[in-house]
Design an enzyme around this catalytic site. Structure first.
Site, PDB file in Angstrom:
ATOM      1  N   ASP A 211       5.347  -6.827  -1.933  1.00  0.00           N
ATOM      2  CA  ASP A 211       5.277  -5.733  -2.121  1.00  0.00           C
ATOM      3  C   ASP A 211       5.281  -4.705  -3.542  1.00  0.00           C
ATOM      4  OD1 ASP A 211       6.229  -2.437  -1.852  1.00  0.00           O
ATOM      5  OD2 ASP A 211       7.670  -3.243  -0.134  1.00  0.00           O
ATOM      6  N   HIS A 303      -1.168  -0.744   7.472  1.00  0.00           N
ATOM      7  CA  HIS A 303      -0.534   0.076   6.053  1.00  0.00           C
ATOM      8  C   HIS A 303      -1.310   0.439   5.081  1.00  0.00           C
ATOM      9  CE1 HIS A 303       3.578   1.266   4.389  1.00  0.00           C
ATOM     10  NE2 HIS A 303       3.161   0.701   3.790  1.00  0.00           N
TER      11      HIS A 303
HETATM   12  C1  HEM Z   1       1.546  -1.381   0.259  1.00  0.00           C
HETATM   13  C2  HEM Z   1       5.070  -2.807   1.901  1.00  0.00           C
HETATM   14  C3  HEM Z   1       6.560   2.404   3.172  1.00  0.00           C
HETATM   15  C4  HEM Z   1       3.111   3.427   0.343  1.00  0.00           C
HETATM   16  C5  HEM Z   1       2.352  -1.711   0.545  1.00  0.00           C
HETATM   17  C6  HEM Z   1       2.455  -3.266   1.223  1.00  0.00           C
HETATM   18  C7  HEM Z   1       3.587  -3.286   1.234  1.00  0.00           C
HETATM   19  C8  HEM Z   1       4.167  -2.051   1.910  1.00  0.00           C
HETATM   20  C9  HEM Z   1       4.032  -5.314   1.618  1.00  0.00           C
HETATM   21  C10 HEM Z   1       1.330  -4.222  -0.098  1.00  0.00           C
HETATM   22  C11 HEM Z   1       1.390  -4.678  -1.297  1.00  0.00           C
HETATM   23  C12 HEM Z   1       1.574  -3.267  -2.945  1.00  0.00           C
HETATM   24  O1  HEM Z   1       0.366  -2.539  -2.649  1.00  0.00           O
HETATM   25  O2  HEM Z   1       2.268  -3.100  -2.379  1.00  0.00           O
HETATM   26  C13 HEM Z   1       6.130  -1.639   2.933  1.00  0.00           C
HETATM   27  C14 HEM Z   1       7.147  -1.107   4.092  1.00  0.00           C
HETATM   28  C15 HEM Z   1       7.727  -0.442   3.982  1.00  0.00           C
HETATM   29  C16 HEM Z   1       6.866   0.348   3.006  1.00  0.00           C
HETATM   30  C17 HEM Z   1       7.759  -2.645   4.570  1.00  0.00           C
HETATM   31  C18 HEM Z   1       8.907   0.173   4.545  1.00  0.00           C
HETATM   32  C19 HEM Z   1       9.930   0.002   5.018  1.00  0.00           C
HETATM   33  C20 HEM Z   1       5.855   3.229   2.685  1.00  0.00           C
HETATM   34  C21 HEM Z   1       6.067   4.323   2.523  1.00  0.00           C
HETATM   35  C22 HEM Z   1       5.375   4.310   1.434  1.00  0.00           C
HETATM   36  C23 HEM Z   1       4.332   3.364   1.176  1.00  0.00           C
HETATM   37  C24 HEM Z   1       7.019   4.765   3.283  1.00  0.00           C
HETATM   38  C25 HEM Z   1       4.848   6.397   1.485  1.00  0.00           C
HETATM   39  C26 HEM Z   1       4.864   7.229   1.940  1.00  0.00           C
HETATM   40  C27 HEM Z   1       2.442   2.490   0.281  1.00  0.00           C
HETATM   41  C28 HEM Z   1       0.973   2.553  -1.160  1.00  0.00           C
HETATM   42  C29 HEM Z   1       1.124   0.928  -0.401  1.00  0.00           C
HETATM   43  C30 HEM Z   1       1.957   0.567   0.331  1.00  0.00           C
HETATM   44  C31 HEM Z   1       0.793   3.542  -1.747  1.00  0.00           C
HETATM   45  C32 HEM Z   1      -0.227   0.432  -1.578  1.00  0.00           C
HETATM   46  C33 HEM Z   1      -1.522   0.250  -0.616  1.00  0.00           C
HETATM   47  C34 HEM Z   1      -3.069   0.491  -1.234  1.00  0.00           C
HETATM   48  O3  HEM Z   1      -3.108  -0.253  -1.231  1.00  0.00           O
HETATM   49  O4  HEM Z   1      -3.841   1.032  -1.990  1.00  0.00           O
HETATM   50  N1  HEM Z   1       3.096  -1.170   1.493  1.00  0.00           N
HETATM   51  N2  HEM Z   1       6.091  -0.124   2.839  1.00  0.00           N
HETATM   52  N3  HEM Z   1       4.516   2.250   1.812  1.00  0.00           N
HETATM   53  N4  HEM Z   1       2.737   1.383   0.115  1.00  0.00           N
HETATM   54 FE1  HEM Z   1       3.851   0.054   1.724  1.00  0.00          FE
END
Ligand code: HEM
Length: 391
Positions: A211, A303
């Site tokens: 993450d 996601h």
């Molecule tokens: C990408 C997990 C909540 C925004 C990701 C990734 C994971 C992840 C594993 C892929 C790896 C990375 O690029 O970091 C989670 C989990 C969440 C959560 C477990 C809640 C428990 C959120 C929230 C937001 C968010 C609330 C924004 C409001 C993003 C963004 C990316 C991302 C912008 C990158 C997307 C891209 O590849 O361009 N998240 N996330 N995430 N997450 Fe989350």
């Protein structure tokens, strides 16, 4: 019983003839090992254009503390509080106890301590400064939000991060005790990050996912996404905003999903963090790739796809921590989602809205807390944090 006693005496004797005896004879203690020496030496700079605790790689331990000003607080009270915190934070980050510290030994290992101070709308109003348009709770996301007061809102925020949980605990206690007559603690969220991941793997959250991979280049070309510039209130230039959302994880339900579904939910492999379209963790996902049946390889509701910026300004710096209160109850473990950006309404809200409308991850996550703060600019030499608010 006799054996036990003998054992205890033996253990005691061992101490007396070892380090204890050496100290008693006034000899020097054995040299501290490398890790301790590094922790002692690792003091982060407090003074500068920006506050510490944003650009640094997040250390493994953190505490997010929201406080409420007392009801009768006035402009003077706010100024007093920020004056006290400025001096105390500077000392703590340098490995010296605050002036009122009865156990300065606890501050002697700074362990990369950073303390970052944020303020809510009431503080800005009391100071008589211009309120940034975005300084308010995020809009409601009724599809997903199950917010509790216990984890939401607040007049002030302390983000305390360090390599040592003792350092975090001590800094938090000193900083809250120092202003106890001015503000009371509203909520505390303790967080941790995996310190043992390999290089290039930012952190593994409690769903087991890598993450924090895709981030804007906030020390280079994308710095304008992070810091408030000329279009914001003058007192906040060089500052930022922080969104703190407590997001519970339904870990029992997650356990019941097969691995393919779990990887599909995010669009990345669990083991390496690489996109499901191939490559390594740092390979860009191919959102257009299709399988032999003509379906997107990255699910339309994954996601990754839903969170991906659809315009350059829809980006922010994510600095999340895991939490786990140890009870095993549903949503008692999850993610303290922390995002820094110049303007959360413009940058983060469109993304959060898309995720609320459709995101496979919503099957296993539930936001239970939400708060927004203005992150004060850094204090330059001789300045008090937030001084420009009173100009
Ligand atoms: C990408 C997990 C909540 C925004 C990701 C990734 C994971 C992840 C594993 C892929 C790896 C990375 O690029 O970091 C989670 C989990 C969440 C959560 C477990 C809640 C428990 C959120 C929230 C937001 C968010 C609330 C924004 C409001 C993003 C963004 C990316 C991302 C912008 C990158 C997307 C891209 O590849 O361009 N998240 N996330 N995430 N997450 Fe989350």
């Amino acid at each position: 019983r006799a054996v036990l006693l003998t054992g205890l005496v033996g253990a005691g004797a061992g101490v007396a003839t070892g380090a204890g005896a050496a100290l008693a004879r006034g000899r020097e203690a054995p040299p501290a090992d490398d890790r301790l020496q590094r922790a002692r030496a690792s003091a982060r700079a407090f003074r500068g254009e920006h506050q510490a605790g944003i650009l640094e790689a997040p250390p493994p331990h953190a505490s997010f503390v929201a406080l409420d000003l007392r009801e009768d607080a006035d402009r003077d009270a706010v100024r007093r509080l920020l004056t006290v915190w400025t001096d105390d934070v500077e000392r703590l980050m340098a490995g010296r106890g605050p002036l009122t510290d009865l156990e300065p030994e606890l501050a002697a290992v700074p362990a990369s301590l950073t303390v970052t101070v944020g303020v809510g709308p009431r503080v800005v109003a009391l100071a008589g400064a211009e309120k940034p348009s975005w300084l308010a709770p995020l809009p409601a996301f009724p599809e997903i939000d199950r917010l509790e007061d216990a984890w939401s809102g607040g007049d002030l925020l302390l983000q305390v991060c360090a390599d040592s949980p003792t350092t975090v605990s001590h800094a938090q206690r000193r900083l809250t005790a120092a202003v106890a007559d001015l503000a009371t603690v509203r909520w505390v969220q303790r967080g941790f990050r995996e310190p043992f991941e390999g290089p290039g793997l930012p952190m593994r959250n409690l769903l087991g996912q890598v993450d924090g991979t895709v981030q804007p280049d906030v020390t280079g070309l994308d710095a304008g996404l992070l810091w408030v510039g000329d279009d914001g209130p003058a007192w906040l230039r060089g500052g930022s905003s922080v969104v703190v959302r407590r997001i519970g994880m339904r870990l029992d339900a997650w356990d019941r999903a097969d691995r393919l579904s779990r990887e599909n939910a995010i669009g990345r492999r669990l083991d390496t963090g690489a996109p499901v379209t191939g490559g390594r963790v740092d390979t860009a996902a191919d959102l257009e790739a299709k399988d032999e049946l003509g379906f997107h390889v990255v699910d339309d509701a994954a996601h990754l796809r839903r969170a991906h910026a659809t315009a350059p300004h829809e980006r922010f710096l994510r600095r999340p921590y895991s939490y786990d209160d140890g009870t095993g109850a549903e949503t008692r473990a999850g993610l303290v989602f922390v995002a820094f950006q110049a303007d959360p309404v413009r940058q983060l809200v469109p993304v959060q809205r898309r995720l609320a409308e459709l995101d496979l991850l919503n099957l296993w996550t539930v936001p239970v807390g939400s708060a927004v703060f203005a992150v004060l600019p850094g204090a330059r030499p001789g300045e008090v944090l937030g001084e420009a608010m009173f100009a």
